[in-house]
Write a protein that holds these residues in place. Structure first.
Motif, mmCIF file in Angstrom:
data_model
loop_
_atom_site.group_PDB
_atom_site.id
_atom_site.type_symbol
_atom_site.label_atom_id
_atom_site.label_comp_id
_atom_site.label_asym_id
_atom_site.label_seq_id
_atom_site.Cartn_x
_atom_site.Cartn_y
_atom_site.Cartn_z
ATOM 1 N N PRO A 309 0.828 -1.214 0.000
ATOM 2 C CA PRO A 309 0.000 0.000 0.000
ATOM 3 C C PRO A 309 0.860 1.261 0.000
ATOM 4 O O PRO A 309 1.982 1.271 0.509
ATOM 5 N N SER A 310 0.321 2.337 -0.547
ATOM 6 C CA SER A 310 1.040 3.619 -0.542
ATOM 7 C C SER A 310 0.096 4.784 -0.274
ATOM 8 O O SER A 310 0.410 5.925 -0.596
ATOM 9 N N ASP A 311 -1.066 4.509 0.299
ATOM 10 C CA ASP A 311 -1.963 5.592 0.674
ATOM 11 C C ASP A 311 -1.430 6.272 1.933
ATOM 12 O O ASP A 311 -0.367 5.919 2.452
ATOM 13 N N ARG A 312 -2.138 7.241 2.448
ATOM 14 C CA ARG A 312 -1.689 7.980 3.621
ATOM 15 C C ARG A 312 -1.537 7.069 4.846
ATOM 16 O O ARG A 312 -0.664 7.288 5.684
ATOM 17 N N GLY A 313 -2.383 6.059 4.958
ATOM 18 C CA GLY A 313 -2.215 5.061 6.003
ATOM 19 C C GLY A 313 -2.720 5.451 7.371
ATOM 20 O O GLY A 313 -2.318 4.848 8.365
ATOM 21 N N TRP A 314 -3.607 6.425 7.455
ATOM 22 C CA TRP A 314 -4.136 6.808 8.773
ATOM 23 C C TRP A 314 -5.222 5.815 9.163
ATOM 24 O O TRP A 314 -6.310 5.796 8.611
ATOM 25 N N SER A 315 -4.905 4.967 10.117
ATOM 26 C CA SER A 315 -5.803 3.899 10.543
ATOM 27 C C SER A 315 -5.613 3.677 12.030
ATOM 28 O O SER A 315 -4.479 3.602 12.509
ATOM 29 N N PHE A 316 -6.713 3.563 12.767
ATOM 30 C CA PHE A 316 -6.588 3.345 14.205
ATOM 31 C C PHE A 316 -7.781 2.569 14.733
ATOM 32 O O PHE A 316 -8.859 2.550 14.137
ATOM 33 N N GLU A 317 -7.550 1.927 15.876
ATOM 34 C CA GLU A 317 -8.575 1.126 16.542
ATOM 35 C C GLU A 317 -9.187 1.933 17.672
ATOM 36 O O GLU A 317 -8.511 2.726 18.325
ATOM 37 N N VAL A 318 -10.470 1.698 17.931
ATOM 38 C CA VAL A 318 -11.185 2.379 19.011
ATOM 39 C C VAL A 318 -11.784 1.330 19.939
ATOM 40 O O VAL A 318 -12.447 0.402 19.486
ATOM 41 N N ARG A 319 -11.520 1.476 21.235
ATOM 42 C CA ARG A 319 -12.089 0.584 22.236
ATOM 43 C C ARG A 319 -12.879 1.394 23.261
ATOM 44 O O ARG A 319 -12.878 2.626 23.242
ATOM 45 N N ALA A 320 -13.535 0.701 24.168
ATOM 46 C CA ALA A 320 -14.401 1.362 25.150
ATOM 47 C C ALA A 320 -13.610 2.347 26.010
ATOM 48 O O ALA A 320 -12.465 2.084 26.395
ATOM 49 N N ASP A 321 -14.228 3.492 26.296
ATOM 50 C CA ASP A 321 -13.597 4.497 27.148
ATOM 51 C C ASP A 321 -13.311 3.918 28.529
ATOM 52 O O ASP A 321 -14.002 3.015 29.009
ATOM 53 N N LEU A 322 -12.297 4.494 29.159
ATOM 54 C CA LEU A 322 -11.929 4.095 30.510
ATOM 55 C C LEU A 322 -12.596 5.005 31.539
ATOM 56 O O LEU A 322 -12.949 6.149 31.235
ATOM 57 N N ALA A 323 -12.731 4.490 32.744
ATOM 58 C CA ALA A 323 -13.125 5.357 33.852
ATOM 59 C C ALA A 323 -12.015 6.369 34.091
ATOM 60 O O ALA A 323 -10.824 6.047 33.984
ATOM 61 N N VAL A 324 -12.380 7.590 34.397
ATOM 62 C CA VAL A 324 -11.389 8.648 34.588
ATOM 63 C C VAL A 324 -10.711 8.452 35.941
ATOM 64 O O VAL A 324 -11.381 8.405 36.978
ATOM 65 N N PRO A 325 -9.373 8.326 35.963
ATOM 66 C CA PRO A 325 -8.696 8.160 37.251
ATOM 67 C C PRO A 325 -8.773 9.440 38.076
ATOM 68 O O PRO A 325 -8.886 10.543 37.536
ATOM 69 N N SER A 326 -8.695 9.281 39.383
ATOM 70 C CA SER A 326 -8.875 10.425 40.276
ATOM 71 C C SER A 326 -7.844 11.511 40.038
ATOM 72 O O SER A 326 -8.149 12.699 40.160
#
Length: 475
Positions: A309-326
């Motif tokens: 491939p030679s496209d821009r290649g912007w690819s990412f995975e998304v998972r469930a948000d985390l609880a915000v730490p204190s």
């Protein structure tokens, strides 16, 4: 008192085949009969090379040879014990009210600067304040992301239970903690962190209390100065969120690939933003050539033999948000804001990341290939605009549509693309349900899809109507 290491190793190798290796017995076989406590310490230092794990009773037995089973990784947040380590460090550095007053302002300014430097692609310098700000903002999401990537190896039996790891640019230890919590309690780990900056001070505290069979070493050297072969044959090399900070990342990764055993893996991990994500993909593509030995195990599979491939290649995975730490919530709540400014600037609960797994043995997670007699090749899309085609592709995003009312939009690739391709779902039906439900990195068969050119985006839209068939080939 010193221990004759050669005699110790010989004795341990002999006894391990008959019974647990007990320091209270072993010392009698050694020259000068050192104290059992000294023998126990020496056995711990030799344990990895001997393939021994220490039990609760203080004896040593052969390590489990089975690969790691996926543990069902889905953290709801950064575990409390890890969060407490970060907050303790903040308290030690700035006092009880670290999030308020001058120290709080300074931390927020540092977080702002780090985010801006990463966004602009500028070099990042880490002093003690920057290291703590980095840990405060990034420890949770980096912790979570690595486990999701390791799942792709473990569910194929490719993550050994006895493993030596090089963590290059280990930072403040987010990925390291993810690795330690991912591995089962009976794993035998020889972990080497390469981290030259003040981040190593935070990392040392993070790793100060580990399980008996986790052996950690921090090398306060640059990735370029460290000899990858010095640690011995490696099972896993990790570049966690560091590629964009290296002067010549492809040369560095190439050197570390040489340290991998034949069945080893190299994990590249980066934040999902445009600069760091596309830099990861650029490095991947520089190292993986059609005529070379290194393969992309996942996710950006080459489905057409000999193509790249030679496209821009912007690819990412998304998972469930985390609880915000204190500690993030405290820093954010203490910020001074304009009347119309929303809170959340110093909260980082999103788990969005780019990744690649490279293998020196040519292994691919899904060994399926496309064929010219059945599939359209994305490299040829320019000649097929307004045509309907069938294709084999990898799903490379979650839904990218800007809002719930827009048509669902998914980035896809087949390893030959020169420009971005997006599957656009204009009519949902039972025939194309797999497009929405398939996980990131899955291979899909798509039949009867319309190719259109999107001039605004400089990309191809692959239009899926109700009659388009999308089948999950491999997940």
């Amino acid at each position: 008192m010193s221990v004759d290491r050669e005699a110790l190793r010989d004795t341990a190798k002999y006894l391990r085949n008959a019974r647990p290796v007990d320091p209270d017995e072993v010392y009698e076989y050694l020259p000068d009969q050192p104290h059992p406590a000294v023998v126990r310490t020496a056995l711990r230092e030799e344990a990895f090379d001997l393939g021994l794990v220490e039990r609760e009773d203080g004896t040593f037995v052969p390590a489990n040879d089975d690969p790691v089973d996926p543990p069902g990784w889905s953290p709801e947040g950064l575990p409390a014990e890890h969060a407490e380590t970060i907050e303790d460090l903040l308290f030690e550095a700035y006092g009880l009210d670290w999030h308020e007053g001058e120290s709080g302002d300074a931390l927020r300014e540092t977080v702002d600067r780090l985010k801006e430097d990463y966004y602009r692609g500028r070099p990042v310098e880490y002093d003690s304040d920057a290291a703590l700000a980095y840990a405060l903002y990034h420890q949770p999401d980096f912790y979570a992301a690595l486990g999701y990537v390791l799942d792709r190896l473990a569910d194929r039996g490719l993550l050994p239970r006895t493993l030596r790891v090089l963590d290059v640019g280990a930072g403040t230890g987010g990925p390291a903690l993810g690795l330690l919590d991912y591995l089962p309690d009976d794993a035998l780990l020889d972990y080497h962190a390469i981290e030259p900056s003040a981040n190593a001070d935070v990392l040392a505290d993070v790793l100060s209390e580990t399980r008996p069979n986790v052996h950690t070493t921090i090398h306060r050297e640059t990735a370029e100065a460290f000899d990858p072969g010095a640690a011995g044959e490696v099972d896993l090399v990790l570049f966690g969120n560091v590629l964009s900070e290296l002067d010549d990342p492809e040369a560095v990764v190439s050197d570390y690939l040489d340290a991998l055993g034949d069945d080893g893996s190299c994990v590249l991990l980066a934040p999902a933003d445009l600069n760091t994500s596309t830099e990861l993909r650029r490095v991947e593509r520089a190292l993986v050539r059609p005529d070379g030995d290194v393969s992309v195990y996942a996710p950006d599979l080459r489905l057409w033999p000999g193509a790249a491939p030679s496209d821009r290649g912007w690819s990412f995975e998304v998972r469930a948000d985390l609880a915000v730490p204190s500690f993030q919530r405290k820093l954010d709540d203490a910020a001074t804001r304009a009347y119309d400014e929303e809170p959340g600037t110093y909260v980082n609960a999103d788990v969005k990341f780019s990744w690649a797994i490279l293998r020196p043995d040519g292994e691919r997670r899904h060994p399926v290939v496309a064929g010219a007699e059945r599939h359209h090749r994305m490299a040829d899309s320019e000649d097929h605009v307004t045509d309907r085609v069938n294709l084999l592709c990898v799903k490379l995003s979650a839904n990218l549509a800007p809002d719930d009312d827009a048509n669902p939009l998914f980035k896809v690739g087949d390893g030959s693309e020169r420009l971005e391709h997006y599957l656009v779902l204009t009519g949902e039906s039972s025939l194309n349900r797999d497009l929405r439900e398939a996980p990131y990195g899955a291979v899909l068969s798509v039949e009867n899809v319309l190719i259109l050119w999107n001039d605004d985006e400089g990309a191809y839209n692959l239009v899926c109507g109700k009659e388009t068939v999308v089948d999950l080939v491999a997940a």
